[in-house]
Write a protein that holds these residues in place. Structure first.
Motif, PDB file in Angstrom:
ATOM      1  N   LYS A 144       0.726  -1.191   0.056  1.00 24.47           N
ATOM      2  CA  LYS A 144      -0.030  -0.019  -0.097  1.00 24.47           C
ATOM      3  C   LYS A 144       0.758   1.273  -0.039  1.00 24.47           C
ATOM      4  O   LYS A 144       0.365   2.295  -0.782  1.00 24.47           O
ATOM      5  CB  LYS A 144      -1.018   0.060   1.054  1.00 24.47           C
ATOM      6  N   LEU A 145       2.060   1.338   0.710  1.00 25.74           N
ATOM      7  CA  LEU A 145       3.040   2.328   0.556  1.00 25.74           C
ATOM      8  C   LEU A 145       3.453   2.460  -0.785  1.00 25.74           C
ATOM      9  O   LEU A 145       3.612   3.822  -1.108  1.00 25.74           O
ATOM     10  CB  LEU A 145       4.009   2.163   1.749  1.00 25.74           C
ATOM     11  N   ARG A 193       1.526   6.442  -7.157  1.00 25.67           N
ATOM     12  CA  ARG A 193       0.410   7.575  -7.524  1.00 25.67           C
ATOM     13  C   ARG A 193       1.062   8.861  -7.359  1.00 25.67           C
ATOM     14  O   ARG A 193       0.627   9.798  -8.027  1.00 25.67           O
ATOM     15  CB  ARG A 193      -0.538   7.345  -6.643  1.00 25.67           C
ATOM     16  N   GLU A 194       1.734   8.951  -6.339  1.00 23.66           N
ATOM     17  CA  GLU A 194       2.245  10.440  -6.039  1.00 23.66           C
ATOM     18  C   GLU A 194       3.290  11.035  -7.035  1.00 23.66           C
ATOM     19  O   GLU A 194       3.704  11.950  -7.288  1.00 23.66           O
ATOM     20  CB  GLU A 194       3.018  10.533  -4.400  1.00 23.66           C
ATOM     21  N   ASP A 245      -0.819   5.077   5.128  1.00 19.38           N
ATOM     22  CA  ASP A 245      -0.535   4.314   3.844  1.00 19.38           C
ATOM     23  C   ASP A 245      -0.578   5.695   2.778  1.00 19.38           C
ATOM     24  O   ASP A 245      -0.969   5.638   1.713  1.00 19.38           O
ATOM     25  CB  ASP A 245      -1.794   3.573   3.454  1.00 19.38           C
ATOM     26  N   ASP A 246      -0.131   6.848   3.440  1.00 17.93           N
ATOM     27  CA  ASP A 246      -0.004   7.986   2.562  1.00 17.93           C
ATOM     28  C   ASP A 246       1.432   8.399   2.330  1.00 17.93           C
ATOM     29  O   ASP A 246       1.986   9.310   3.420  1.00 17.93           O
ATOM     30  CB  ASP A 246      -0.969   9.200   2.984  1.00 17.93           C
ATOM     31  N   ASP A 293       1.917   1.586  -3.579  1.00 16.93           N
ATOM     32  CA  ASP A 293       1.093   1.924  -4.198  1.00 16.93           C
ATOM     33  C   ASP A 293       0.852   3.534  -4.334  1.00 16.93           C
ATOM     34  O   ASP A 293       0.768   4.392  -5.243  1.00 16.93           O
ATOM     35  CB  ASP A 293      -0.315   1.389  -4.297  1.00 16.93           C
ATOM     36  N   SER A 294       0.885   4.124  -3.002  1.00 14.59           N
ATOM     37  CA  SER A 294       0.650   5.427  -2.716  1.00 14.59           C
ATOM     38  C   SER A 294       2.001   6.168  -3.435  1.00 14.59           C
ATOM     39  O   SER A 294       1.699   7.209  -4.023  1.00 14.59           O
ATOM     40  CB  SER A 294       0.780   5.834  -1.217  1.00 14.59           C
ATOM     41  N   ALA A 308       2.640  10.821   0.611  1.00 15.78           N
ATOM     42  CA  ALA A 308       2.743  12.287  -0.072  1.00 15.78           C
ATOM     43  C   ALA A 308       3.909  12.979   0.192  1.00 15.78           C
ATOM     44  O   ALA A 308       4.683  13.712  -0.626  1.00 15.78           O
ATOM     45  CB  ALA A 308       1.482  13.285   0.186  1.00 15.78           C
TER      46      ALA A 308
END
Length: 183
Positions: free
Chosen positions: A22-23, A29-30, A170-171, A25-26, A173
């Motif tokens: 999940k990390l 995306r970022e 899980d973000d 994936d984040s 950013a």
């Protein structure tokens, strides 16, 4: 040419496929398509060994180009930074990012595999920026461990993230922002 990022997972049963994915994936995306994020499965994740992971890391890092970025989460970050201090890579790194990494040494976690880390910064390349990210609500690696790393690695860029858990909710950013600032 895409920027290379190597993400090293944390330890524990199921971490690669159930937690740290999940990390990654984040982060994908970022960062977007301009980055090639590699996410290898580390050996025996349920019972990590510094020696085994260090060997796997050396192999992964050897396959990267100059300017690659290394990220380690949790125990993966602990092993990554200590492995880099023991055996610096042959090529230049753009940066090293530790996320919620437990500190091994005085005030931190004990380890039979990893030696004391009080002089960690002196054994790392002064040309490679080190970034430390830790959430204040981390219930696995105590929040105070980021202070121990900050003391052991003078000049590290520290990001204390209020209200964030061990997985930084899980973000990633803020991590992605730090990476983009390097490239």
């Amino acid at each position: 040419m895409k920027k290379q990022v190597l993400f090293i997972q944390g330890g524990g049963a199921g971490t690669h496929d159930e937690w740290d994915n999940k990390l990654v994936d984040s982060l994908r995306r970022e960062l977007g398509p301009g980055y090639d994020i590699r996410y290898p499965r580390m050996p025996n994740e349920a019972d990590p060994s510094y020696t085994m992971w260090k060997a796997a890391l050396a192999e992964e890092v050897a396959g990267l180009d100059d300017g690659a970025i290394l990220i380690g989460h949790s125990l993966g970050g602990t092993i990554l930074i200590n492995a880099l201090a023991e055996a610096p890579p042959k090529h230049k790194l753009a940066g090293v990012f530790l996320i919620a990494a437990p500190f091994v040494g005085a005030g931190g976690w004990p380890s039979d595999d990893i030696g004391p880390t009080a002089d960690l910064g002196a054994r790392l390349s002064p040309k490679t920026p080190i970034y430390l990210y830790h959430g204040s609500k981390d219930d696995i690696a105590p929040f105070g461990h980021v202070d121990l790393y900050e003391g052991a690695i003078p000049g590290a860029i520290v990001r204390r993230l209020p209200g964030r858990d061990h997985q930084l909710n899980d973000d990633l950013a803020e991590v992605a922002s730090g990476i983009r600032a390097l490239t």
